[in-house]
Design a protein around this motif. Structure first.
Motif, short mmCIF file in Angstrom:
data_model
loop_
_atom_site.label_atom_id
_atom_site.label_comp_id
_atom_site.label_asym_id
_atom_site.label_seq_id
_atom_site.Cartn_x
_atom_site.Cartn_y
_atom_site.Cartn_z
N ILE A 8 -35.18 3.70 20.65
CA ILE A 8 -36.21 4.52 21.28
C ILE A 8 -35.72 5.95 21.14
CG2 ILE A 8 -37.42 5.09 23.40
CD1 ILE A 8 -35.87 1.68 23.01
N THR A 9 -36.46 6.76 20.40
CA THR A 9 -36.02 8.12 20.13
C THR A 9 -37.14 9.10 20.46
OG1 THR A 9 -34.88 9.50 18.50
CG2 THR A 9 -36.73 8.17 17.70
N GLY A 10 -36.80 10.34 20.57
CA GLY A 10 -37.79 11.37 20.86
C GLY A 10 -37.10 12.59 21.43
N TRP A 11 -37.87 13.64 21.59
CA TRP A 11 -37.34 14.88 22.16
C TRP A 11 -37.13 14.72 23.66
CZ3 TRP A 11 -35.42 17.82 18.64
CH2 TRP A 11 -36.01 17.91 17.39
N LYS A 12 -36.42 15.65 24.25
CA LYS A 12 -36.17 15.66 25.69
C LYS A 12 -37.50 15.60 26.45
CE LYS A 12 -33.79 18.26 29.24
NZ LYS A 12 -32.96 19.40 29.57
N LYS A 105 -30.88 9.91 17.44
CA LYS A 105 -31.97 10.28 16.52
C LYS A 105 -31.61 10.10 15.05
CE LYS A 105 -34.18 13.98 19.15
NZ LYS A 105 -33.22 14.27 20.20
N ARG A 106 -30.36 10.30 14.68
CA ARG A 106 -30.01 10.35 13.27
C ARG A 106 -29.43 9.05 12.71
NH1 ARG A 106 -31.52 14.68 14.57
NH2 ARG A 106 -30.85 16.76 14.91
N GLU A 107 -29.40 8.01 13.51
CA GLU A 107 -28.87 6.72 13.05
C GLU A 107 -29.92 5.95 12.26
OE1 GLU A 107 -25.69 5.64 13.35
OE2 GLU A 107 -25.14 7.48 14.36
N ALA A 108 -29.46 5.00 11.46
CA ALA A 108 -30.33 4.33 10.49
C ALA A 108 -30.83 2.96 10.96
CB ALA A 108 -29.60 4.19 9.17
N HIS A 109 -31.17 2.82 12.22
CA HIS A 109 -31.79 1.58 12.69
C HIS A 109 -33.28 1.86 12.94
CE1 HIS A 109 -30.30 3.80 16.22
NE2 HIS A 109 -31.42 3.40 16.79
N SER A 110 -34.08 0.80 12.99
CA SER A 110 -35.51 0.95 13.28
C SER A 110 -35.70 1.53 14.66
CB SER A 110 -36.21 -0.40 13.18
OG SER A 110 -36.17 -0.88 11.87
N LYS A 111 -36.70 2.44 14.78
CA LYS A 111 -36.92 3.14 16.05
C LYS A 111 -38.41 3.34 16.29
CE LYS A 111 -33.58 5.99 14.32
NZ LYS A 111 -33.19 7.05 13.61
N GLU A 128 -39.52 13.23 9.26
CA GLU A 128 -38.20 13.42 8.66
C GLU A 128 -37.32 12.18 8.75
OE1 GLU A 128 -37.42 16.28 7.11
OE2 GLU A 128 -39.43 16.99 7.60
N ASP A 129 -37.76 11.13 9.44
CA ASP A 129 -36.92 9.95 9.66
C ASP A 129 -37.64 8.69 9.21
OD1 ASP A 129 -35.29 7.89 10.52
OD2 ASP A 129 -35.01 8.69 12.54
N PRO A 130 -37.25 8.13 8.06
CA PRO A 130 -37.90 6.92 7.57
C PRO A 130 -37.61 5.69 8.42
CG PRO A 130 -36.00 7.46 6.20
CD PRO A 130 -36.19 8.61 7.18
N ASN A 131 -36.67 5.79 9.35
CA ASN A 131 -36.34 4.66 10.22
C ASN A 131 -37.26 4.57 11.43
OD1 ASN A 131 -33.94 3.64 8.79
ND2 ASN A 131 -33.19 5.69 9.25
N ILE A 132 -38.08 5.59 11.64
CA ILE A 132 -39.07 5.52 12.71
C ILE A 132 -40.23 4.69 12.18
CG2 ILE A 132 -40.71 6.83 14.12
CD1 ILE A 132 -38.58 9.07 14.26
#
Length: 169
Positions: A8-12, A105-111, A128-132
């Motif tokens: 689970i990724t995203g900005w603050k 944010k910069r790791e290569a797992h699905s998000k 910018e992130d193909p893992n998202i």
């Protein structure tokens, strides 16, 4: 390591922690054993000044384990070492069905990327992130090529995570 990991990724202030909490509850309700890893971009402490374990760390211990009949915790002081990689942290977790990773944010797992209309930064990370692999938002998103979920729809997002990670066919 062959472990089911979903991020689970995203900005603050985009809803990461709230969504993670809801997903843990939903997935556990479904019978899965779920662990979490939370990345913090700042100094944090889970120990109270004056506590015995705090005193052990202050005295210079590299690791301090606190153990009771209800739970246990292990604190590791880096003391100048590099921050461990996500892979290193994952390797120290006990066996489980799924690890939800908040941040990184910069790791290569699905998000899944969280987006809130009132978040300070709303620049999409997915460009910018193909893992998202999906987006969860509290507002309508036009033209997004990825699956889009309502940020509050933990059940549908959990269904998606189960399918994406192979927990269910």
């Amino acid at each position: 390591m062959n472990r089911r990991v979903f991020g689970i990724t995203g900005w603050k202030n985009s809803g990461k922690t709230t969504l993670t909490e809801r997903l843990v509850s939903e997935l556990v309700r479904r019978g899965w054993k779920v662990s979490t890893v939370k990345h913090a971009h700042h100094d944090f402490d889970i120990d109270k000044p004056g506590a015995d374990s705090f005193r052990h760390r202050q005295a210079g211990a590299s690791e301090v384990a606190i153990v009771s009949g209800v739970r246990w915790a292990l604190m590791h002081e880096l003391r100048g070492e590099d921050e461990p990689t996500l892979e290193t942290v994952l390797s120290r977790l006990a066996a489980c069905d799924l690890v939800l990773v908040e941040g990184y944010k910069r790791e290569a797992h699905s998000k899944i990327e969280t987006r809130r209309l009132d978040a300070k930064d709303r620049t999409p990370l997915s460009a910018e992130d193909p893992n998202i692999v999906a987006v969860a938002a509290d507002f309508a998103i036009e033209g997004e090529l990825l699956p889009v979920f309502d940020l509050d729809d933990a059940k549908s997002i959990a269904d998606f995570i189960e399918r994406t990670t192979g927990l269910v066919a």
